[in-house]
Scaffold this motif. Structure first.
Motif, PDB file in Angstrom:
ATOM      1  N   GLY A 291       0.789  -1.223   0.000  1.00  0.00           N
ATOM      2  CA  GLY A 291       0.000   0.000   0.000  1.00  0.00           C
ATOM      3  C   GLY A 291       0.820   1.271   0.000  1.00  0.00           C
ATOM      4  O   GLY A 291       0.322   2.330   0.397  1.00  0.00           O
ATOM      5  N   MET A 292       2.050   1.196  -0.461  1.00  0.00           N
ATOM      6  CA  MET A 292       2.928   2.369  -0.503  1.00  0.00           C
ATOM      7  C   MET A 292       3.640   2.423  -1.845  1.00  0.00           C
ATOM      8  O   MET A 292       4.045   1.390  -2.392  1.00  0.00           O
ATOM      9  N   ASP A 293       3.788   3.642  -2.376  1.00  0.00           N
ATOM     10  CA  ASP A 293       4.557   3.857  -3.594  1.00  0.00           C
ATOM     11  C   ASP A 293       5.970   4.313  -3.237  1.00  0.00           C
ATOM     12  O   ASP A 293       6.230   4.747  -2.116  1.00  0.00           O
ATOM     13  N   VAL A 294       6.850   4.248  -4.229  1.00  0.00           N
ATOM     14  CA  VAL A 294       8.219   4.691  -3.989  1.00  0.00           C
ATOM     15  C   VAL A 294       8.785   5.273  -5.280  1.00  0.00           C
ATOM     16  O   VAL A 294       8.462   4.820  -6.376  1.00  0.00           O
ATOM     17  N   ASP A 295       9.585   6.312  -5.125  1.00  0.00           N
ATOM     18  CA  ASP A 295      10.281   6.928  -6.254  1.00  0.00           C
ATOM     19  C   ASP A 295      11.747   7.045  -5.875  1.00  0.00           C
ATOM     20  O   ASP A 295      12.113   7.845  -5.011  1.00  0.00           O
ATOM     21  N   LEU A 296      12.577   6.236  -6.488  1.00  0.00           N
ATOM     22  CA  LEU A 296      13.996   6.165  -6.156  1.00  0.00           C
ATOM     23  C   LEU A 296      14.779   6.968  -7.181  1.00  0.00           C
ATOM     24  O   LEU A 296      14.723   6.668  -8.378  1.00  0.00           O
ATOM     25  N   LEU A 297      15.505   7.971  -6.715  1.00  0.00           N
ATOM     26  CA  LEU A 297      16.302   8.804  -7.602  1.00  0.00           C
ATOM     27  C   LEU A 297      17.779   8.570  -7.322  1.00  0.00           C
ATOM     28  O   LEU A 297      18.207   8.590  -6.171  1.00  0.00           O
ATOM     29  N   TYR A 298      18.541   8.363  -8.385  1.00  0.00           N
ATOM     30  CA  TYR A 298      19.959   8.054  -8.258  1.00  0.00           C
ATOM     31  C   TYR A 298      20.803   9.123  -8.940  1.00  0.00           C
ATOM     32  O   TYR A 298      20.339   9.856  -9.807  1.00  0.00           O
ATOM     33  N   GLY A 299      22.080   9.159  -8.568  1.00  0.00           N
ATOM     34  CA  GLY A 299      23.023  10.019  -9.251  1.00  0.00           C
ATOM     35  C   GLY A 299      23.158  11.393  -8.643  1.00  0.00           C
ATOM     36  O   GLY A 299      22.880  11.624  -7.472  1.00  0.00           O
ATOM     37  N   ASP A 300      23.590  12.352  -9.469  1.00  0.00           N
ATOM     38  CA  ASP A 300      23.822  13.713  -9.013  1.00  0.00           C
ATOM     39  C   ASP A 300      23.146  14.681  -9.971  1.00  0.00           C
ATOM     40  O   ASP A 300      22.332  14.281 -10.799  1.00  0.00           O
ATOM     41  N   SER A 301      23.506  15.970  -9.882  1.00  0.00           N
ATOM     42  CA  SER A 301      22.839  16.965 -10.712  1.00  0.00           C
ATOM     43  C   SER A 301      23.182  16.825 -12.189  1.00  0.00           C
ATOM     44  O   SER A 301      22.520  17.415 -13.043  1.00  0.00           O
ATOM     45  N   LEU A 302      24.216  16.032 -12.504  1.00  0.00           N
ATOM     46  CA  LEU A 302      24.627  15.844 -13.893  1.00  0.00           C
ATOM     47  C   LEU A 302      24.097  14.549 -14.497  1.00  0.00           C
ATOM     48  O   LEU A 302      23.976  14.445 -15.717  1.00  0.00           O
ATOM     49  N   THR A 303      23.806  13.566 -13.656  1.00  0.00           N
ATOM     50  CA  THR A 303      23.487  12.231 -14.185  1.00  0.00           C
ATOM     51  C   THR A 303      22.290  11.606 -13.479  1.00  0.00           C
ATOM     52  O   THR A 303      22.277  10.400 -13.233  1.00  0.00           O
ATOM     53  N   GLY A 304      21.288  12.375 -13.141  1.00  0.00           N
ATOM     54  CA  GLY A 304      20.159  11.853 -12.380  1.00  0.00           C
ATOM     55  C   GLY A 304      19.299  10.878 -13.170  1.00  0.00           C
ATOM     56  O   GLY A 304      18.978  11.105 -14.331  1.00  0.00           O
ATOM     57  N   THR A 305      18.936   9.766 -12.539  1.00  0.00           N
ATOM     58  CA  THR A 305      18.001   8.796 -13.104  1.00  0.00           C
ATOM     59  C   THR A 305      17.019   8.392 -12.013  1.00  0.00           C
ATOM     60  O   THR A 305      17.222   8.689 -10.836  1.00  0.00           O
TER      61      THR A 305
ATOM     62  N   VAL B 296       8.336   2.512   5.015  1.00  0.00           N
ATOM     63  CA  VAL B 296       7.712   1.475   5.838  1.00  0.00           C
ATOM     64  C   VAL B 296       7.787   1.846   7.312  1.00  0.00           C
ATOM     65  O   VAL B 296       6.799   1.732   8.057  1.00  0.00           O
ATOM     66  N   PHE B 297       8.969   2.315   7.754  1.00  0.00           N
ATOM     67  CA  PHE B 297       9.121   2.660   9.162  1.00  0.00           C
ATOM     68  C   PHE B 297       8.179   3.796   9.562  1.00  0.00           C
ATOM     69  O   PHE B 297       7.503   3.728  10.601  1.00  0.00           O
ATOM     70  N   ALA B 298       8.134   4.861   8.775  1.00  0.00           N
ATOM     71  CA  ALA B 298       7.279   5.993   9.113  1.00  0.00           C
ATOM     72  C   ALA B 298       5.817   5.571   9.173  1.00  0.00           C
ATOM     73  O   ALA B 298       5.072   5.988  10.071  1.00  0.00           O
ATOM     74  N   ASN B 299       5.417   4.716   8.240  1.00  0.00           N
ATOM     75  CA  ASN B 299       4.033   4.233   8.223  1.00  0.00           C
ATOM     76  C   ASN B 299       3.705   3.452   9.483  1.00  0.00           C
ATOM     77  O   ASN B 299       2.686   3.680  10.143  1.00  0.00           O
ATOM     78  N   LYS B 300       4.591   2.544   9.847  1.00  0.00           N
ATOM     79  CA  LYS B 300       4.343   1.706  11.023  1.00  0.00           C
ATOM     80  C   LYS B 300       4.500   2.504  12.313  1.00  0.00           C
ATOM     81  O   LYS B 300       3.723   2.324  13.264  1.00  0.00           O
TER      82      LYS B 300
ATOM     83  N   ILE C 163      15.547 -14.958   2.780  1.00  0.00           N
ATOM     84  CA  ILE C 163      15.069 -13.967   3.747  1.00  0.00           C
ATOM     85  C   ILE C 163      13.569 -13.800   3.539  1.00  0.00           C
ATOM     86  O   ILE C 163      13.142 -13.301   2.496  1.00  0.00           O
ATOM     87  N   PRO C 164      12.742 -14.216   4.503  1.00  0.00           N
ATOM     88  CA  PRO C 164      11.290 -14.116   4.333  1.00  0.00           C
ATOM     89  C   PRO C 164      10.789 -12.694   4.534  1.00  0.00           C
ATOM     90  O   PRO C 164      11.408 -11.893   5.229  1.00  0.00           O
ATOM     91  N   ASN C 165       9.651 -12.390   3.904  1.00  0.00           N
ATOM     92  CA  ASN C 165       8.945 -11.126   4.130  1.00  0.00           C
ATOM     93  C   ASN C 165       9.852  -9.905   3.979  1.00  0.00           C
ATOM     94  O   ASN C 165       9.828  -8.991   4.797  1.00  0.00           O
ATOM     95  N   GLN C 166      10.641  -9.908   2.923  1.00  0.00           N
ATOM     96  CA  GLN C 166      11.538  -8.780   2.677  1.00  0.00           C
ATOM     97  C   GLN C 166      10.804  -7.691   1.899  1.00  0.00           C
ATOM     98  O   GLN C 166      10.191  -7.953   0.867  1.00  0.00           O
ATOM     99  N   PHE C 167      10.866  -6.459   2.396  1.00  0.00           N
ATOM    100  CA  PHE C 167      10.291  -5.338   1.659  1.00  0.00           C
ATOM    101  C   PHE C 167      11.197  -4.978   0.483  1.00  0.00           C
ATOM    102  O   PHE C 167      12.420  -4.891   0.618  1.00  0.00           O
TER     103      PHE C 167
END
Length: 427
Positions: free
Chosen positions: A50-64, A120-124, A82-86
């Protein structure tokens, strides 16, 4: 980039091992722009949290970015389940992960740098601390940010979970954070906190895919050093702790916690000559570098990188060896001359090369991550690197650190020049 096989949701696929980030994700079959023959995660059977995520990588020159939904399933690698891994099922990305022959990223960093763990932590924590459901605004780590401003170097700040109504004290928050690691932290963090490893560590060597004389064999060793390697043979550098990244516990008020695999650097040398410190950052910032298997280059301050290129030339003969070396813990660790440079063309012509060193954002005193250099694959192909978590609850008792053992042969530059000269002769 180094990859290994991981089974997620019953699908076995290669993943990039990334010490520069902390999140596990896999491209799902819901990604309409992901063209690949690799097996993808079936999103229809994905157990969503029930949670979305937006992962941003890199720096100001190579952001993805990589965006998707968070969920759980068993994760299996190296014979360990490893069971129940987020983790995240990604349905939109412009990273080059698929181009490397991998279907996802396996982050090996600390929990505080994990966007998935933060969500996940903030939600819980809020569910347990309050009956209200007010939406929170959670800062993101430097590599994983909530906006297009990739140059920002902020890491997570959980203090906003301590409300003006005092629903939870800072001591409650710290206790909850540390306890959460064993249940829904990143995979390696969970293994460390549950004592599933013989020792709280992993070791990586990267294999050179070309010009491989004297290179490493690709190895991932969990919980111990590889066979034949003694701890005393490594030079150990302490990982930087960040005051305020997590409030120190009441019984140890001076604790500082690590956020990334970042070690202090004594100095940087080019062809045996010490390079000056960057003028783009405060001299009060101790020189340090992120040790990043997910980075295909070496990244450093723009003014120092420009000086490197001015001394070796923006292009130079591939048969001319150059040595970039980083002093860590009082010992020099050179980048193999064969990894320092790459041909300027992709047609197999090895006559002209350029340095695998590019600029990145400079640190700002008191604002997030303080490292100036990111030491990626060109550096890591010439070392055995052992990442030791230490005592996650009380770092002062057993500090986190990284051990290095150089695998660059003493005559690596000459041998690399001879190899490239021979290759040129075949054209």
């Amino acid at each position: 980039m180094y990859s290994f096989l991981v089974t997620v949701g019953g699908i076995q696929t290669p993943m990039v091992l990334d010490t520069g980030s902390s999140d596990l994700w896999m491209v799902s079959d819901a990604c309409k722009t992901c063209q690949t023959s690799l097996p993808l995660l079936p999103q229809a059977s994905f157990v969503q949290a029930g949670m979305d995520v937006d992962l941003l990588y890199g720096d100001s020159l190579t952001g993805t970015h990589a965006a998707g939904i968070i969920g759980t399933d068993a994760v299996t690698f190296a014979g360990i389940s490893i069971p129940n891994q987020f983790f995240a099922a990604i349905n939109d990305t412009d990273t080059n992960v698929l181009d490397t022959g991998c279907a996802g990223i396996f982050g090996l960093g600390f929990a505080l740098n994990s966007v998935i763990w933060n969500e996940v932590f903030a939600n819980k924590f809020e569910s347990q601390s309050s009956s209200t459901s007010a939406k929170r605004s959670l800062p993101r780590p430097r590599r994983l940010l909530p906006s297009s401003n990739y140059g920002t170097r902020f890491f997570p700040n959980l203090s906003n979970l301590i409300s003006s109504q005092k629903r939870a004290s800072s001591a409650d928050l710290t206790k909850a954070v540390l306890q959460s690691y064993s249940s829904y932290g990143p995979a390696l963090t969970r293994m460390v906190t549950t004592k599933s490893l013989v020792a709280p560590m992993f070791t990586i060597t990267l294999q050179r895919d070309t010009l491989d004389v004297g290179g490493n064999a690709g190895v991932l060793s969990l919980g111990e050093l590889p066979d034949g390697i003694q701890q005393s043979a490594l030079t150990w550098g302490y990982v930087r702790g960040y005051p305020g990244a997590l409030q120190a516990p009441p019984d140890s008020p001076d604790e500082t916690y690590p956020v990334a695999w970042e070690v202090f650097i004594d100095d940087v040398f080019l062809d045996g000559v010490r390079l000056p410190r960057s003028n783009l950052s405060s001299s009060k910032i101790a020189l340090s570098g992120l040790i990043d298997t997910g980075n295909s280059l070496i990244r450093g301050p723009a003014d120092v990188v420009n000086l490197v290129n001015s001394r070796v030339g923006n292009t130079f003969a591939c048969t001319t060896p150059h040595t970039l070396a980083f002093s860590i813990g009082g010992k020099l660790f050179p980048v193999d001359a064969r990894d320092f440079a790459s041909p300027t063309t992709t047609d197999g012509n090895l006559s002209e090369c350029s340095a695998n060193v590019v600029e990145t954002d400079a640190p700002v005193e008191g604002q997030g991550y303080q490292y100036s250099w990111s030491l990626g694959d060109p550096f890591l192909k010439g070392v055995l690197a052992s990442f030791y978590y230490g005592n996650i609850t009380y770092p002062s008792v057993d500090p986190p650190r990284i051990g290095f053992l150089s695998t660059v042969p003493a005559d690596g530059g000459r041998r690399g020049a001879a190899e490239r000269s021979a290759e040129c002769g075949k054209e």
